[in-house]
Write an enzyme that holds these catalytic residues in place. Structure first.
Site, PDB file in Angstrom:
ATOM      1  N   GLU A   1       0.814  -1.214   0.000  1.00  0.00           N
ATOM      2  CA  GLU A   1       0.000   0.000   0.000  1.00  0.00           C
ATOM      3  C   GLU A   1       0.850   1.269   0.000  1.00  0.00           C
ATOM      4  OE1 GLU A   1      -3.123  -0.236  -0.407  1.00  0.00           O
ATOM      5  OE2 GLU A   1      -3.535  -2.328   0.098  1.00  0.00           O
TER       6      GLU A   1
ATOM      7  N   ASP B   1       8.690  18.842 -36.359  1.00  0.00           N
ATOM      8  CA  ASP B   1       7.833  18.629 -35.194  1.00  0.00           C
ATOM      9  C   ASP B   1       6.477  18.084 -35.637  1.00  0.00           C
ATOM     10  OD1 ASP B   1       6.360  19.412 -32.519  1.00  0.00           O
ATOM     11  OD2 ASP B   1       8.467  19.850 -32.141  1.00  0.00           O
TER      12      ASP B   1
ATOM     13  N   ARG C   1      -6.867  17.881 -24.365  1.00  0.00           N
ATOM     14  CA  ARG C   1      -6.199  18.077 -25.653  1.00  0.00           C
ATOM     15  C   ARG C   1      -6.701  17.110 -26.718  1.00  0.00           C
ATOM     16  NH1 ARG C   1      -1.447  17.755 -26.926  1.00  0.00           N
ATOM     17  NH2 ARG C   1      -1.022  19.797 -27.830  1.00  0.00           N
TER      18      ARG C   1
ATOM     19  N   LYS D   1      12.468  13.701 -30.684  1.00  0.00           N
ATOM     20  CA  LYS D   1      11.847  14.389 -29.555  1.00  0.00           C
ATOM     21  C   LYS D   1      10.588  13.612 -29.190  1.00  0.00           C
ATOM     22  CE  LYS D   1       9.922  18.835 -28.083  1.00  0.00           C
ATOM     23  NZ  LYS D   1       9.631  20.239 -28.486  1.00  0.00           N
TER      24      LYS D   1
ATOM     25  N   MET E   1       4.854  13.858 -24.585  1.00  0.00           N
ATOM     26  CA  MET E   1       3.761  13.225 -23.839  1.00  0.00           C
ATOM     27  C   MET E   1       2.907  14.352 -23.256  1.00  0.00           C
ATOM     28  SD  MET E   1       2.168  12.120 -20.937  1.00  0.00           S
ATOM     29  CE  MET E   1       3.270  12.560 -19.613  1.00  0.00           C
TER      30      MET E   1
ATOM     31  N   CYS F   1      10.160  14.811 -23.530  1.00  0.00           N
ATOM     32  CA  CYS F   1       9.340  16.004 -23.398  1.00  0.00           C
ATOM     33  C   CYS F   1       7.975  15.565 -22.889  1.00  0.00           C
ATOM     34  CB  CYS F   1       9.208  16.719 -24.749  1.00  0.00           C
ATOM     35  SG  CYS F   1       8.108  18.152 -24.762  1.00  0.00           S
TER      36      CYS F   1
ATOM     37  N   GLY G   1       6.467  20.053 -22.310  1.00  0.00           N
ATOM     38  CA  GLY G   1       7.609  20.736 -21.738  1.00  0.00           C
ATOM     39  C   GLY G   1       8.211  19.897 -20.641  1.00  0.00           C
TER      40      GLY G   1
ATOM     41  N   ASP H   1      12.851  14.217 -15.100  1.00  0.00           N
ATOM     42  CA  ASP H   1      13.226  13.455 -13.916  1.00  0.00           C
ATOM     43  C   ASP H   1      14.399  12.541 -14.262  1.00  0.00           C
ATOM     44  OD1 ASP H   1      12.157  10.721 -14.784  1.00  0.00           O
ATOM     45  OD2 ASP H   1      10.328  11.914 -14.882  1.00  0.00           O
TER      46      ASP H   1
ATOM     47  N   ASP I   1       7.705  24.379 -22.108  1.00  0.00           N
ATOM     48  CA  ASP I   1       7.097  24.947 -23.307  1.00  0.00           C
ATOM     49  C   ASP I   1       7.188  26.466 -23.323  1.00  0.00           C
ATOM     50  OD1 ASP I   1       6.427  22.573 -24.496  1.00  0.00           O
ATOM     51  OD2 ASP I   1       4.348  22.562 -23.827  1.00  0.00           O
TER      52      ASP I   1
ATOM     53  N   GLU J   1      19.544  40.711 -37.811  1.00  0.00           N
ATOM     54  CA  GLU J   1      19.311  39.556 -36.950  1.00  0.00           C
ATOM     55  C   GLU J   1      20.020  38.319 -37.483  1.00  0.00           C
ATOM     56  OE1 GLU J   1      14.910  40.461 -35.029  1.00  0.00           O
ATOM     57  OE2 GLU J   1      15.056  39.739 -37.103  1.00  0.00           O
TER      58      GLU J   1
END
Length: 737
Positions: A176, A366, A443, A476, A479, A526, A529, A534, A548, A614
């Site tokens: 438990e 992506d 989503r 990449k 999730m 990912c 983000g 971990d 993100d 730039e």
């Protein structure tokens, strides 16, 4: 030897380079904790104090001795049902409903090398760099046997902990609650540091005094989560970045967790790290073994910077795996904020051509390349290339990009399925969710049931086919959906308490198979983000998309908090367009790069929309990163200088281990009128070394002790004339011969 057993005193002592950990088998066979801290010698059982504590229960074996109570004694692996009413590491329920578990010492082994965990990520170490201690405990009445595992990596001052639980009797037991690490501190005043957040604002630093009661963080979402990081620091009062004692626990796991600090009635403190118990009830049949995910512990006597560096070195060298862990990372352009779903093969090639001109090394395609994926409402799970949209095969597109001299990467979200997909229509029972109930929407997608091997097999085959038909150097892995109804339609009612843990094991299984089949691919994890940033993910993917939120000013906080446990080479950090797509804030292009340098570095914008000025600035940024990324990503130690959580300014730096080179960043959020003078004090340099410091068009020479103790004036005149708000200054520091 790092691990010593003293037969006479019945003590186990673990030494690292700068710390000592000691425990003792007492006369009743209970494993008591004696000490963890600065390196010491000798037996410290004199630290144990016993006293009649009134209504604290006494061990049965102790007879009339009212001074022996597990409610107050420091323990290595406390269990429920022994008279200890504090938060506990293990709760076991028997078939008859009893929850008492009384573990006593049975034996030990000391082994060369670091233990591994079947099906779970863990720190690793060869025979010459690590040792393992196994301590066997058993409840003779219930037949529950627990093997405590201690892994020791002395050069990092790291001790890891895990436990294997075995049911040795003819019955079923239910776990438990299961924590892999417990630390008891009999005396002392402490603060607890944790990291909270939300989507697009992860790992905010929080430090509070430990007070009476329980401080508990965790995740019930099926991921380690945006909301809390599976990591705690316990510090003595007054501990800073550079001085004071502190302890860390980091959980090597990507699912639900719970971390606790409890201050009891007598002012004792207990620190625990383990699995989230609220959605966990794991049945063990006769002979079955359950392995608790690993907790990494480290101690520093010299403040928080050293504590972080212990973890950075351990994770970079002995947790991350594969050929990329010790390599610099390619500078990439990701197509997401450049075009979202609105692209075809021609526009992607145009983006690649511009990237090549700027010195960028990789293009990542992506979301939107597969199935009928026109938006985020459909097609997840249909991992077939949409050649009609691309006007070519993925293999042809990647070949053209390779011909330009760029590498090619791809985005996938393998754990999810859309209702509007061929996969869902063929296998509606493959998603996580309770039957005959309306399911929560998030989503427009659902979580595939990775606790079922057939689901993992199907996704493995689908993704493998795409990779084999193309030239892919980077993946990449995203999730974007928490579990809301954690029910597996492939499991019995009795086994539903396994679902969330078995799901994570399924994710690890898929990662293992793909990384072993395609070892040269650089994986980046990912989860919207940073919802699954971990140590468990770092074992498979040596870098994670940090957040993100790509706004430079917000990233100062996000990357600062993340740096307490994770090496900066693991942080996905990009220069994005302005106004920023999340905050609509405009920050200088120089500041966006100066923040992103301290990570993997890349771009998240449409290069074709840049002005000529730039374009030249981006070229210079790419050249700077190529020149300094060995130092930043591989060879350097990271130091935090000014905290964005304490004021308007942020500063940090990376110093090479030989102290010959460094790069520092200073960031001011809002400009000030007629501001006070300010000096930036560097860290980690050689006191007696003469350095050349460069920033913008300026240069000075000074010794390390000057730069660290007197500091360098922040150039307010430059700030006022150029950037205004959200300005930054980048310093390069090199030793003079």
């Amino acid at each position: 030897m790092a691990i010593i057993f003293d037969e006479q005193n019945k003590t186990f002592t673990i030494h690292t380079e700068h710390s000592t950990y000691q425990m003792q088998i007492d006369p009743y066979g209970v494993l008591l904790h004696l000490y963890y801290g600065r390196k010491t010698k000798g037996c410290m059982d004199y630290l144990l104090q016993k006293q009649d504590r009134g209504f604290s229960g006494n061990l049965y074996d102790a007879g009339n001795d009212r001074t022996y109570s597990l409610d107050v004694l420091p323990q290595e692996f406390p269990t429920w049902g022994t008279g200890d009413y504090r938060s506990t590491a293990l709760i076991v329920r028997g078939q008859d409903g009893t929850t008492a578990c009384d573990l006593r010492y049975r034996g030990y082994r000391i082994l060369s090398g670091k233990y591994g965990l079947s099906g779970l990520p863990a720190v690793y170490g060869a025979e010459k760099e690590a040792q393992t201690l196994e301590v066997v405990l058993e409840d003779g009445r219930t037949g529950i046997q627990v093997t405590l595992l201690y892994g020791v990596l002395p050069k990092y001052d790291v001790i890891t902990r895990s436990a294997q639980i075995i049911n040795t009797k003819e019955n079923i037991i239910y776990l438990e609650k299961a924590a892999s690490a417990c630390l008891d501190f009999v005396t002392g005043k402490y603060d607890v540091i944790s990291f909270y957040g939300r989507h697009a604002m992860e790992r905010n630093y929080q430090r509070i005094p430990v007070s009476h009661g329980n401080y508990v963080i965790g995740s019930r979402r099926g991921t380690s989560s945006h909301q809390y990081s599976p990591f705690l620091i316990l510090t003595e009062e007054g501990t800073t970045e550079d001085a004071g004692a502190c302890y860390a626990m980091s959980f090597v796991y990507s699912g639900g967790f719970q971390a606790e600090v409890e201050k009891d009635q007598f002012g004792q403190n207990r620190m625990l790290m383990g699995l989230q118990p609220e959605q966990f009830s794991y049945p063990l049949n006769t002979g079955e073994v359950f392995v608790i995910p690993e907790t990494v512990m480290t101690y520093s006597r010299n403040g928080l910077a050293e504590l972080s560096q212990n973890l950075h070195r351990c994770f970079r060298n002995n947790l991350c795996r594969g050929p990329h862990k010790e390599k610099v990372r390619p500078i990439l352009i990701n197509s997401w904020e450049a075009s979202y779903f609105d692209f075809d093969g021609e526009s992607i090639l145009k983006l690649a051509e511009e990237a090549k001109e700027l010195g960028i090394e990789m293009l990542v395609l992506d979301d939107g390349w597969f199935g009928k994926r026109r938006d985020d409402n459909r097609a997840l799970g249909d991992w077939q290339v949409n050649e009609e949209k691309l006007k070519c095969s993925l293999g042809e597109l990647s070949a053209k990009i390779h011909a330009m001299g760029l590498k090619f990467g791809l985005w996938v979200e393998p754990e999810m399925v859309s209702e509007d997909s061929d996969l869902y229509r063929a296998h509606p029972d493959w998603l996580i969710g309770a039957p005959d109930r309306f399911e929560s929407h998030s989503r427009h997608q659902h979580v595939l049931d990775f606790s079922r091997p057939e689901v993992v097999d199907f996704i493995y085959d689908s993704i493998s086919k795409v990779i084999e038909e193309s030239s892919i150097s980077y993946i990449k892995w995203d999730m974007n959906r928490y579990m809301s109804e954690p029910f597996s339609r492939g499991a019995s009612a009795a086994d539903q308490g396994k679902t969330m843990h078995k799901y994570i094991l399924g994710v690890y299984e898929l990662y293992t198979r793909l990384t072993e089949r395609f070892p040269d691919i650089l994986f980046e994890s990912c989860a919207s983000g940073g919802a699954r940033f971990d140590p468990g993910m770092l074992y498979f993917a040596p870098q994670t998309w940090t957040s993100d939120d790509t706004d430079a000013a917000e990233r100062e906080k996000i990357q600062y908090g993340t740096s307490f446990v994770y090496p900066i080479v693991s942080m996905g950090s990009h220069v994005s367009a302005v106004p920023n797509h999340q905050l609509h804030r405009t920050t200088p292009l120089s500041t966006r790069a100066n923040v992103a340098y301290f990570g993997t570095f890349g771009y998240e914008l449409d290069l074709n929309l840049l002005s000529d000025e730039e374009i030249e600035e981006v070229k210079a940024q790419v050249e700077f990163m190529k020149e300094h990324r060995d130092l930043i990503q591989v060879e350097g130690d990271f130091y935090r200088i000014l905290s964005p959580f304490e004021g308007n300014d942020t500063a940090w730096m990376v110093v090479s281990r030989d102290k010959k080179q460094a790069v520092a960043g200073y960031y001011e959020r809002l400009n000030k009128v007629n501001a006070s003078w300010m000096r930036l004090r560097f860290k980690g340099l050689d006191e007696d070394q003469l350095y050349k410091v460069k920033w913008e068009d300026k240069c000075l020479k000074a010794y390390g002790n000057e730069l660290m103790y007197a500091g360098i004036p922040v150039d307010r005149d430059y700030c006022n004339k150029t950037n205004g708000d959200f300005h930054s200054v980048l310093y390069t520091i090199e030793a003079e011969d």
